[in-house]
Design a protein around this motif. Structure first.
Motif, mmCIF file in Angstrom:
data_model
loop_
_atom_site.group_PDB
_atom_site.id
_atom_site.type_symbol
_atom_site.label_atom_id
_atom_site.label_comp_id
_atom_site.label_asym_id
_atom_site.label_seq_id
_atom_site.Cartn_x
_atom_site.Cartn_y
_atom_site.Cartn_z
ATOM 1 N N TRP A 179 0.790 -1.228 -0.183
ATOM 2 C CA TRP A 179 0.171 0.044 -0.023
ATOM 3 C C TRP A 179 0.866 1.455 -0.286
ATOM 4 O O TRP A 179 0.278 2.561 -0.210
ATOM 5 N N THR A 197 -1.260 -1.026 -4.813
ATOM 6 C CA THR A 197 -2.553 -0.813 -5.029
ATOM 7 C C THR A 197 -3.311 -0.299 -3.850
ATOM 8 O O THR A 197 -2.324 0.032 -2.726
ATOM 9 N N THR A 198 -4.428 -0.015 -3.524
ATOM 10 C CA THR A 198 -5.046 0.539 -2.423
ATOM 11 C C THR A 198 -5.743 -0.528 -1.469
ATOM 12 O O THR A 198 -5.987 -1.614 -1.859
ATOM 13 N N HIS A 200 -8.744 -0.702 -0.523
ATOM 14 C CA HIS A 200 -9.970 -1.067 -1.079
ATOM 15 C C HIS A 200 -9.770 -1.973 -2.026
ATOM 16 O O HIS A 200 -10.779 -2.519 -2.393
ATOM 17 N N ASP A 201 -8.949 -1.989 -3.009
ATOM 18 C CA ASP A 201 -8.775 -2.710 -4.159
ATOM 19 C C ASP A 201 -7.996 -4.277 -3.915
ATOM 20 O O ASP A 201 -8.052 -4.876 -4.847
ATOM 21 N N THR A 202 -7.704 -4.218 -2.595
ATOM 22 C CA THR A 202 -6.761 -5.497 -2.577
ATOM 23 C C THR A 202 -7.531 -6.724 -2.584
ATOM 24 O O THR A 202 -7.151 -7.612 -3.148
ATOM 25 N N LEU A 204 -10.293 -7.573 -4.362
ATOM 26 C CA LEU A 204 -10.408 -7.893 -5.812
ATOM 27 C C LEU A 204 -9.298 -8.403 -6.469
ATOM 28 O O LEU A 204 -9.172 -9.476 -7.452
ATOM 29 N N SER A 205 -8.284 -7.716 -6.103
ATOM 30 C CA SER A 205 -6.814 -8.103 -6.887
ATOM 31 C C SER A 205 -6.488 -9.397 -6.510
ATOM 32 O O SER A 205 -6.108 -10.259 -7.234
ATOM 33 N N TYR A 224 -11.572 -5.336 5.078
ATOM 34 C CA TYR A 224 -11.367 -5.092 3.555
ATOM 35 C C TYR A 224 -11.662 -6.431 3.020
ATOM 36 O O TYR A 224 -11.324 -6.622 1.833
#
Length: 344
Positions: A179, A197-198, A200-202, A204-205, A224
């Motif tokens: 992050w 990445t952020t 919040h996007d972790t 889905l990644s 998260y």
């Protein structure tokens, strides 16, 4: 006439009684309010179990005359502009990471972010507070505010989706989400490939297989949904983030002396330890919850951890040189003190 006289006499007596009560209690009758902008939300264990009780204690000890109004992240000021909000007076007080909202303003304080320094938030929090009290160079970084206490985050650990990491060799070539740029450098030094990445996007990644894991504290994993997609966890204390609780100087100077004293008496080392302990206990609680769901946790042995730490030593050496280039001739001593204090 006589009744009117008695009413006046009663009012005068009540006024005298009230003034005497205030004099006995020793607290100012002035009503004051401090607007606190926090990086942590109100449901965070440190806020719920540490800060909220402190806010109540301050109110009680000032006879209800000093109220601290808590604001969740981004409610009073954007989180990334917290320091600017404190300087302008848009916020009276802030809880914020020193390297997020004013990166470059606190160079010596960034020692707390060096790799493999803190195994627990409590030890790391005591360490940064002792450094702050010992070194004028660190105090000078906060000269434009009143610092009530400082602390560090829960340690950043490695969490993977499929691979059970046991040794340094196991991490080679893995794609790990980070992050921050500081974490990216550490992950690269260890032989893995950082994917920035952020938070919040972790989820889905990881779910989509864009990375093999993530480096983050245990505390935010449930929020998260990272715990939904990771299964293996290596506990190594890769790094921590440095936080401070600061009050706007104009606001501080406007407070009556008795209220200032209450704030001083109820913070300092007391809240340093409260912050660290609540972070560690929150991580322990979530660890047990994940274990019940079949997650595997591995704590690196001291010998194995030393191998990992050796890979990141150049980052420490670079920090020392950078600080020396900025005029801090005792940078090496500060680093040595930091590692020694954290190990206590």
């Amino acid at each position: 006439m006589r009744s009117r006289f008695l009413v006046k006499l009663g009012l005068a007596a009540a006024t005298v009684f009230m003034l005497m009560a205030l004099a006995v209690s020793g607290y100012s009758a002035d009503k004051q309010k401090i607007r606190l902008a926090s990086e942590y939300p109100d449901k965070h264990p440190t806020i719920k179990n540490g800060v909220m009780p402190w806010i109540e204690e301050v109110s009680e000890k000032t006879g209800g005359n000093l109220k601290i109004q808590f604001f969740n992240p981004n409610a009073l000021a954007p989180a990334k502009e917290a320091n600017a909000a404190l300087m302008s007076g848009a916020a009276d007080m802030i809880f914020t990471p020193s390297q997020m909202s004013a990166r470059g303003k606190f160079p010596i304080s960034s020692v707390a972010l060096l790799p493999f320094m803190n195994k627990t938030a409590e030890a790391g929090s005591r360490m940064v507070w002792e450094l702050y009290e010992k070194y004028p160079e660190m105090q000078k970084e906060f000269a434009d505010m009143k610092v009530l206490w400082q602390w560090v985050s829960a340690p950043f650990e490695v969490h993977t989706t499929k691979k059970d990491i046991q040794t340094l060799e196991d991490i080679q070539g893995l794609k790990l989400i980070v992050w921050t740029g500081d974490l990216a450098r550490m992950v690269s030094a260890l032989g893995a490939n950082p994917v920035e990445t952020t938070p919040h996007d972790t989820y889905l990644s990881l779910q989509r297989g864009m990375a093999d894991g993530v480096v983050c504290p245990i505390a935010p994993m449930k929020a998260y949904k990272i715990s939904d997609v990771t299964k293996y966890h290596i506990i190594l204390g890769l790094m921590t983030t440095h936080f401070y609780a600061g009050v706007n100087l104009d606001k501080w100077n406007s407070l009556p002396a008795d209220m200032q004293q209450v704030l001083v008496d109820t913070t300092g080392l007391t809240m340093v330890e409260v912050s660290g302990k609540t972070l560690d206990s929150g991580a322990a609680k979530d660890t047990e919850w994940m274990k019940e769901k079949g997650h595997k946790f591995t704590v690196l042995s001291e010998d194995e951890r030393a191998k990992w730490q050796a890979k990141t030593q150049p980052i420490v050496d670079e920090w020392v040189k950078k600080m020396e280039d900025q005029g801090f001739s005792n940078a090496r001593q500060i680093v040595e003190d930091a590692y020694a204090l954290s190990a206590k």
